[in-house]
Design an enzyme around this catalytic site. Structure first.
Site, PDB file in Angstrom:
ATOM      1  N   TYR A 135      47.326  45.467  34.978  1.00 15.56           N
ATOM      2  CA  TYR A 135      48.417  45.325  35.942  1.00 15.56           C
ATOM      3  C   TYR A 135      48.773  46.696  36.525  1.00 15.56           C
ATOM      4  CZ  TYR A 135      49.068  40.614  34.101  1.00 15.56           C
ATOM      5  OH  TYR A 135      48.870  39.312  33.730  1.00 15.56           O
ATOM      6  N   HIS A 167      43.367  35.754  37.365  1.00 19.86           N
ATOM      7  CA  HIS A 167      42.995  35.710  35.944  1.00 19.86           C
ATOM      8  C   HIS A 167      42.247  36.973  35.522  1.00 19.86           C
ATOM      9  CE1 HIS A 167      39.528  33.955  38.108  1.00 19.86           C
ATOM     10  NE2 HIS A 167      38.780  34.470  37.150  1.00 19.86           N
ATOM     11  N   GLU A 193      33.069  34.088  32.863  1.00 25.62           N
ATOM     12  CA  GLU A 193      32.539  35.227  33.608  1.00 25.62           C
ATOM     13  C   GLU A 193      31.945  36.297  32.691  1.00 25.62           C
ATOM     14  OE1 GLU A 193      35.446  36.697  36.374  1.00 25.62           O
ATOM     15  OE2 GLU A 193      35.891  34.701  37.170  1.00 25.62           O
TER      16      GLU A 193
END
Length: 199
Positions: A135, A167, A193
């Protein structure tokens, strides 16, 4: 505006965190151009009318909320531009969930957010498949180095989940952090992923 929903277990070949995991999709046309305006998680016991704020969408996209239609995914008509876009979205989501697609190629409209939120969502599109950032890093990328809380809030308001990949943003300590659809779904998408995160 056309709205539909899909149960992910119907289009994925791998085990999902919840067999009731569903996505709500919505498209809207201005003239002959259809854009995807919503792709968000739908709780098992949640009705689409509880999940979508039609009044807010109608005001932003300038349509009459009474004209919004829910069409089951199995009844979508490829001859209608909005419904054809939803069919294309479902097909691309299926390819993504089956591991054959890394990037989405869909016309998106995320103007429902504030200018800051839109800037964050645009930055999310730059995070590649299989990559994660914190973040704090995302806050730096949107020229708000101390605004990681505001960035996290913008992530939680992302109107086009998975396709705008919120995500892929995790905590600085390597843990998953929050996710509007539920942390189990975030963990599932990242594992899909090839990313393993701390719980």
């Amino acid at each position: 505006m056309i709205i539909t929903s899909i149960v992910l277990s119907d289009i994925a070949q791998h085990h999902l965190p919840s067999q009731n995991a569903s996505l709500l999709l919505a498209s809207h046309s201005i003239g002959n151009t259809a854009t995807l305006i919503c792709c968000n998680w739908l709780a098992a016991d949640e009705h689409w009318q509880d999940s979508v704020n039609l009044a807010k969408l109608a005001k932003n996209y300038k349509f009459n909320a009474i004209n919004a239609q829910f069409v089951p995914a199995s009844a979508l008509n490829a001859n209608d531009p909005e419904q054809q876009l939803l069919l294309a979205t479902i097909a691309q989501l299926q390819q993504y969930l089956q591991g054959t697609r890394c990037d989405f190629d869909l016309p998106l409209d995320a103007t429902l957010g504030t200018p800051f939120q839109q800037k964050v969502w645009q930055a999310l599109l730059d995070i590649k498949h299989g990559e994660t950032i914190s973040y704090a890093t995302l806050a730096q990328r949107v020229d708000s180095p101390k605004g990681f809380r505001a960035v996290a809030q913008a992530n939680s308001n992302n109107p086009i989940s998975i396709i705008i990949p919120c995500h892929r943003v995790i905590s600085s300590d390597g843990k998953l952090g929050g996710y509007t659809g539920g942390v189990d779904k975030k963990e599932y998408l990242l594992a899909l992923e090839g990313v393993q995160c701390k719980l």
